[in-house]
Design an enzyme around this catalytic site. Sequence first.
Site, PDB file in Angstrom:
ATOM      1  N   TYR A  20       0.814  -1.225   0.000  1.00  0.00           N
ATOM      2  CA  TYR A  20       0.000   0.000   0.000  1.00  0.00           C
ATOM      3  C   TYR A  20       0.841   1.267   0.000  1.00  0.00           C
ATOM      4  O   TYR A  20       0.304   2.363  -0.103  1.00  0.00           O
ATOM      5  CB  TYR A  20      -0.931   0.024   1.218  1.00  0.00           C
ATOM      6  CG  TYR A  20      -2.111  -0.871   1.017  1.00  0.00           C
ATOM      7  CD1 TYR A  20      -1.942  -2.249   1.087  1.00  0.00           C
ATOM      8  CD2 TYR A  20      -3.367  -0.375   0.721  1.00  0.00           C
ATOM      9  CE1 TYR A  20      -3.001  -3.097   0.877  1.00  0.00           C
ATOM     10  CE2 TYR A  20      -4.431  -1.222   0.507  1.00  0.00           C
ATOM     11  CZ  TYR A  20      -4.249  -2.582   0.590  1.00  0.00           C
ATOM     12  OH  TYR A  20      -5.290  -3.412   0.377  1.00  0.00           O
ATOM     13  N   LYS A  77       2.586 -14.031   6.040  1.00  0.00           N
ATOM     14  CA  LYS A  77       2.885 -14.967   4.954  1.00  0.00           C
ATOM     15  C   LYS A  77       4.408 -15.165   4.919  1.00  0.00           C
ATOM     16  O   LYS A  77       5.056 -15.097   3.869  1.00  0.00           O
ATOM     17  CB  LYS A  77       2.323 -14.349   3.650  1.00  0.00           C
ATOM     18  CG  LYS A  77       2.268 -15.254   2.473  1.00  0.00           C
ATOM     19  CD  LYS A  77       1.191 -16.302   2.539  1.00  0.00           C
ATOM     20  CE  LYS A  77       1.366 -17.256   1.373  1.00  0.00           C
ATOM     21  NZ  LYS A  77       1.020 -18.635   1.628  1.00  0.00           N
ATOM     22  N   ASP A 124      -2.938 -17.806   4.492  1.00  0.00           N
ATOM     23  CA  ASP A 124      -3.890 -18.645   3.750  1.00  0.00           C
ATOM     24  C   ASP A 124      -4.565 -19.645   4.682  1.00  0.00           C
ATOM     25  O   ASP A 124      -5.770 -19.889   4.612  1.00  0.00           O
ATOM     26  CB  ASP A 124      -3.224 -19.347   2.559  1.00  0.00           C
ATOM     27  CG  ASP A 124      -1.862 -19.920   2.875  1.00  0.00           C
ATOM     28  OD1 ASP A 124      -1.210 -19.418   3.798  1.00  0.00           O
ATOM     29  OD2 ASP A 124      -1.448 -20.873   2.207  1.00  0.00           O
ATOM     30  N   ASP A 146      -6.448  -6.477   4.651  1.00  0.00           N
ATOM     31  CA  ASP A 146      -7.498  -6.097   3.703  1.00  0.00           C
ATOM     32  C   ASP A 146      -8.382  -7.311   3.388  1.00  0.00           C
ATOM     33  O   ASP A 146      -9.612  -7.256   3.498  1.00  0.00           O
ATOM     34  CB  ASP A 146      -6.814  -5.578   2.428  1.00  0.00           C
ATOM     35  CG  ASP A 146      -7.761  -4.779   1.559  1.00  0.00           C
ATOM     36  OD1 ASP A 146      -8.920  -4.605   1.950  1.00  0.00           O
ATOM     37  OD2 ASP A 146      -7.338  -4.335   0.482  1.00  0.00           O
TER      38      ASP A 146
END
Length: 411
Positions: A138, A208, A274, A298
């Site tokens: 972002y 992640k 995930d 998000d």
Amino acid sequence: MTTIEEKIIPYIPGDGVGQEIWQASQNVFDAAITKAYNGEKKIVWQEILAGEKSFNETGEWLPEATLDAIHAAKIAIKGPLTTPVGGGIRSINVTLRQKLDLFACVRPVRYFDGVPSPVKEPEKTDMVIFRENTEDVYAGIEFAIDDPKTKKIIDFLQNELDVTNIRFPETSGIGIKPISKEGSQRLVYAAIEYAIKQGRKSVTLVHKGNIMKFTEGGFKSWGYEVAENSFSDATFTMRQFDDIKATDGLKTAQNALKAAKEAGKVIINDVIADNFLQQILLYPERYDVVATTNLNGDYISDALAAQVGGIGISPGANINYHTGYAIFEATHGTAPDIAGLGKANPSSLLLSGVMMFEYLGWQEAADLITSAIETALINKQVTSDFASQLNDATLLTTQEFGDHLITLLNK
Ligand code: NAI
């Protein structure tokens, strides 16, 4: 003589459905304050401009005067804003967050009885998301396929840094993902502090790091470090669990975890993003406060919002816990498909107002609004987004829904 506590709050009604949901909500806010404080507390609402309305009136999407007003008041509340297409500001929301360094995007996600949900047991979802708000992809550091800078970056990566695995160097766009120790730690610190104050059971670091070791993986390790260095008495981390397991065996580690839980310590764990999206559908009851990087946050916010009934009822706040600046906002967009039709659900903005009152310490007003919303939903007196999914619902317009809440909170 009683003194009246007056608080100036700048507000941006917003574009599209913004005007309708703001009107309904402001009336509810004022009614709740009157009821809770009997005239001893009062809000002076100060409209400030941003978005399409501002552009039409002043030629600017985000006038300097708007930022000045928020600086002066420290807090503000807003409806949704149209994202300008092409040139200048990429997104007004992102610009506001960056200019005021509102590093934590806080989104409580809970279920209200009666709300239609796509999952079997939506009441098991009760989480508060702390999404990092200033870093990650972002930051907007992106270079297009045909930008000469892209070729420069690719050449630099290949020639100076021995990068060999850009699959199609001639036809790539490039994006940069900055994630810092400082940025991660101030966010995780805020999440842990919140969990301790609110008596929450755990803080889960969602990342992640299995793929992006030095950015997302960094977020995880720096997060654990904050817990262990700054909150050692009040937390127990799964990294400590692993250390004990490695030296003294699984049984000892399990006993230490059990003892920490019994002592009311906040358990700090981590999950890969995930897997987390799978876990929140299968075992939402296992998660409580969630701290995560910007892009993961998000996705997670929208997925969790859907689980408890959608964006019409999901509030949010963007906060800098160091300076005290905060903007409370409806999390949905301008809903151009239903704007002006009285169909919009004002609950997202109303519940953002509840967060704002809690932030101000005006808990009584906050509780009055929350319980009025709870009652209306249980009685199936709802706006069209919910009415269309429920049997025997009473369909109310945006304004009628607000008026109905005022009747309920005055009972
Ligand atoms: P959206 O959130 O405006 O609409 C998505 C769907 O949800 C639509 O079907 C809409 O009718 C429905 N919806 C949204 N809010 C609702 C409410 N309060 N009650 C009932 N139904 C509601 O997302 P979309 O269409 O992608 O974006 C439209 C515009 O809003 C764009 O310009 C976008 O950039 C902007 N936007 C602004 C945001 C903000 O200011 N925080 C956040 C997201 C989008």
